[in-house]
Write an enzyme that holds these catalytic residues in place. Structure first.
Site, PDB file in Angstrom:
ATOM      1  N   GLU A 169      -2.357 -19.593   6.376  1.00 54.00           N
ATOM      2  CA  GLU A 169      -2.802 -20.540   7.495  1.00 54.00           C
ATOM      3  C   GLU A 169      -1.681 -21.369   8.177  1.00 54.00           C
ATOM      4  OE1 GLU A 169      -5.242 -24.908   8.171  1.00 54.00           O
ATOM      5  OE2 GLU A 169      -4.936 -24.365   6.192  1.00 54.00           O
ATOM      6  N   ASP A 199       3.438 -25.153   7.023  1.00 59.83           N
ATOM      7  CA  ASP A 199       3.504 -26.424   7.864  1.00 59.83           C
ATOM      8  C   ASP A 199       5.056 -27.145   7.674  1.00 59.83           C
ATOM      9  OD1 ASP A 199       3.456 -29.256   9.500  1.00 59.83           O
ATOM     10  OD2 ASP A 199       1.345 -28.500   9.392  1.00 59.83           O
ATOM     11  N   ASP A 213      -1.009 -27.508  17.775  1.00 62.06           N
ATOM     12  CA  ASP A 213      -0.610 -28.255  19.311  1.00 62.06           C
ATOM     13  C   ASP A 213      -0.960 -27.383  20.326  1.00 62.06           C
ATOM     14  OD1 ASP A 213       0.598 -29.449  21.461  1.00 62.06           O
ATOM     15  OD2 ASP A 213       2.208 -30.479  20.162  1.00 62.06           O
ATOM     16  N   ASP A 229      -9.664 -27.286  19.512  1.00 60.57           N
ATOM     17  CA  ASP A 229     -10.432 -28.093  20.338  1.00 60.57           C
ATOM     18  C   ASP A 229     -10.134 -28.090  21.863  1.00 60.57           C
ATOM     19  OD1 ASP A 229      -8.078 -29.417  19.630  1.00 60.57           O
ATOM     20  OD2 ASP A 229      -8.616 -31.110  21.044  1.00 60.57           O
TER      21      ASP A 229
END
Length: 216
Positions: A45, A70, A119, A155
């Site tokens: 991920e 991350d 992002d 989104d």
């Protein structure tokens, strides 16, 4: 940096399911055998944030190994701590910059990639930083096994449309795409896992885009 963030940074150095920076390079090509101590497929991920997807995928699919990636250690802390508390031996976290992915994973080592609410980097000048730009797609193609899928949940309508454009170019196969996941036929148990940010977007009635593709 606040005291709470500093505490979390300090804590993850002692977590056996977190690998940071240079320590991860020695595992290149050997994550299953050397870190997870098995021969199970590895799923990534990217931009995992608090690790909700990584942890929940690990819960649903114990036959796979999952690595959340991350750079922000205070975010990784949450997912890593949950995985430790619940005893998930198939969940790990890697704290690196994603653009250095090829330093940490070998050719054909990975069996799938999830990109969850990255992002969108909407400025034209920042296209190379988009996680579905050609620069990153070439990295994924190198580390993924043949026919292994890449999933994107976002989104951002612009990132969704941009990604469709890129994966419709020669060398890719677009398998699934929808601009309204939760009103589509695709919202199964896996795709209904919700991250912290996704819950915020849904609270404002924002549509969630999803697509799945692989490399020819």
């Amino acid at each position: 940096m606040g005291k709470d963030k500093l505490r979390r940074f300090a804590e993850i150095t002692a977590f056996n399911n977190v690998v940071e920076l240079e320590d991860g390079k020695i595992l290149k090509g050997q994550w299953s055998e050397q870190h997870f101590k098995n021969n199970n497929p590895v799923i990534l991920e990217l931009g995992c944030g608090k690790g909700e997807y990584t942890v929940n995928l690990g819960r649903l699919f114990p036959q796979f190994n999952f690595i959340g990636i991350d750079y922000k250690g205070n975010r990784i802390w949450r997912g890593a701590k949950t995985a430790l508390e619940e005893g998930f031996d198939n969940v790990a976290f890697l704290r690196i910059q994603i653009e250095n992915l090829l330093d940490y994973f070998g050719e054909n080592e990975i069996s799938g990639i999830w990109i969850t609410f990255p992002d969108p980097q909407p400025q034209i000048s920042r296209e190379k930083k988009r996680l579905t730009s050609p620069r990153f797609l070439e990295m994924y193609k190198y580390i993924l096994k043949a026919q292994a899928p890449v999933h994107l949940k976002t989104d951002s309508d612009s990132l969704y449309l941009y990604t469709i454009q890129k994966v419709q170019e020669p060398g890719h196969t677009l398998q699934i795409n929808t601009s309204d996941l939760y009103n589509s036929e695709f919202a199964d148990e896996v795709l209904s896992i919700k991250t912290y940010y996704e819950k915020k977007y849904l609270a404002t009635n924002k549509n969630i885009n999803y697509l799945k593709f692989n490399f020819i």
